[in-house]
Design a protein around this motif. Structure first.
Motif, PDB file in Angstrom:
ATOM      1  N   GLY A 190       0.806  -1.213   0.000  1.00 47.16           N
ATOM      2  CA  GLY A 190       0.000   0.000   0.000  1.00 47.16           C
ATOM      3  C   GLY A 190       0.841   1.266   0.000  1.00 47.16           C
ATOM      4  N   CYS A 191       2.150   1.102   0.039  1.00 45.36           N
ATOM      5  CA  CYS A 191       3.068   2.248   0.077  1.00 45.36           C
ATOM      6  C   CYS A 191       3.066   2.966  -1.273  1.00 45.36           C
ATOM      7  N   PRO A 192       2.831   4.282  -1.283  1.00 43.50           N
ATOM      8  CA  PRO A 192       2.806   5.018  -2.551  1.00 43.50           C
ATOM      9  C   PRO A 192       4.136   4.954  -3.309  1.00 43.50           C
ATOM     10  N   ILE A 193       5.230   4.904  -2.593  1.00 46.24           N
ATOM     11  CA  ILE A 193       6.532   4.831  -3.259  1.00 46.24           C
ATOM     12  C   ILE A 193       6.696   3.480  -3.951  1.00 46.24           C
TER      13      ILE A 193
ATOM     14  N   ASP B 105       6.573   0.206  -8.899  1.00 51.99           N
ATOM     15  CA  ASP B 105       5.990  -0.882  -9.679  1.00 51.99           C
ATOM     16  C   ASP B 105       5.588  -0.396 -11.067  1.00 51.99           C
ATOM     17  N   LEU B 106       5.158   0.835 -11.166  1.00 60.97           N
ATOM     18  CA  LEU B 106       4.681   1.391 -12.424  1.00 60.97           C
ATOM     19  C   LEU B 106       5.810   1.923 -13.303  1.00 60.97           C
ATOM     20  N   VAL B 107       6.727   2.697 -12.736  1.00 61.42           N
ATOM     21  CA  VAL B 107       7.749   3.372 -13.549  1.00 61.42           C
ATOM     22  C   VAL B 107       9.167   3.015 -13.133  1.00 61.42           C
ATOM     23  N   GLY B 108       9.336   1.934 -12.417  1.00 57.90           N
ATOM     24  CA  GLY B 108      10.647   1.588 -11.889  1.00 57.90           C
ATOM     25  C   GLY B 108      11.591   0.924 -12.865  1.00 57.90           C
ATOM     26  N   ASP B 109      11.179   0.718 -14.083  1.00 59.57           N
ATOM     27  CA  ASP B 109      12.105   0.140 -15.063  1.00 59.57           C
ATOM     28  C   ASP B 109      12.669   1.249 -15.941  1.00 59.57           C
TER      29      ASP B 109
END
Length: 74
Positions: A12-15, A20-24
């Motif tokens: 649930g952590c926003p970071i 997960d979305l833009v970490g690549d």
């Protein structure tokens, strides 16, 4: 079976959710180009990193599915 696009985030952590979305690498390049004013598929392809069309389409779909961007017909 759940696809990657519909998986819930791992926490649930926003970071963590953002990572997960833009970490690549490629998602960050697309976000950078969006912030620099690029808006058309061909403009993204002209970036110096030379992203492939299949990777670019995948990352744009991923960002659109998450509601970060909205696709529009040209």
């Amino acid at each position: 079976m759940t696809s990657k696009r519909t998986q819930k985030s791992r926490s649930g952590c926003p970071i963590a959710t953002t990572l997960d979305l833009v970490g690549d690498r490629w998602s960050l390049v697309v976000v950078r180009d969006l912030l620099n004013g690029k808006s058309r598929f061909g403009e993204f392809l002209n970036s110096p990193e030379k992203i492939t069309t299949s990777v670019l389409a995948d990352r744009l779909d991923k960002l659109a599915a998450a509601g970060v961007i909205k696709a529009r017909a040209y």
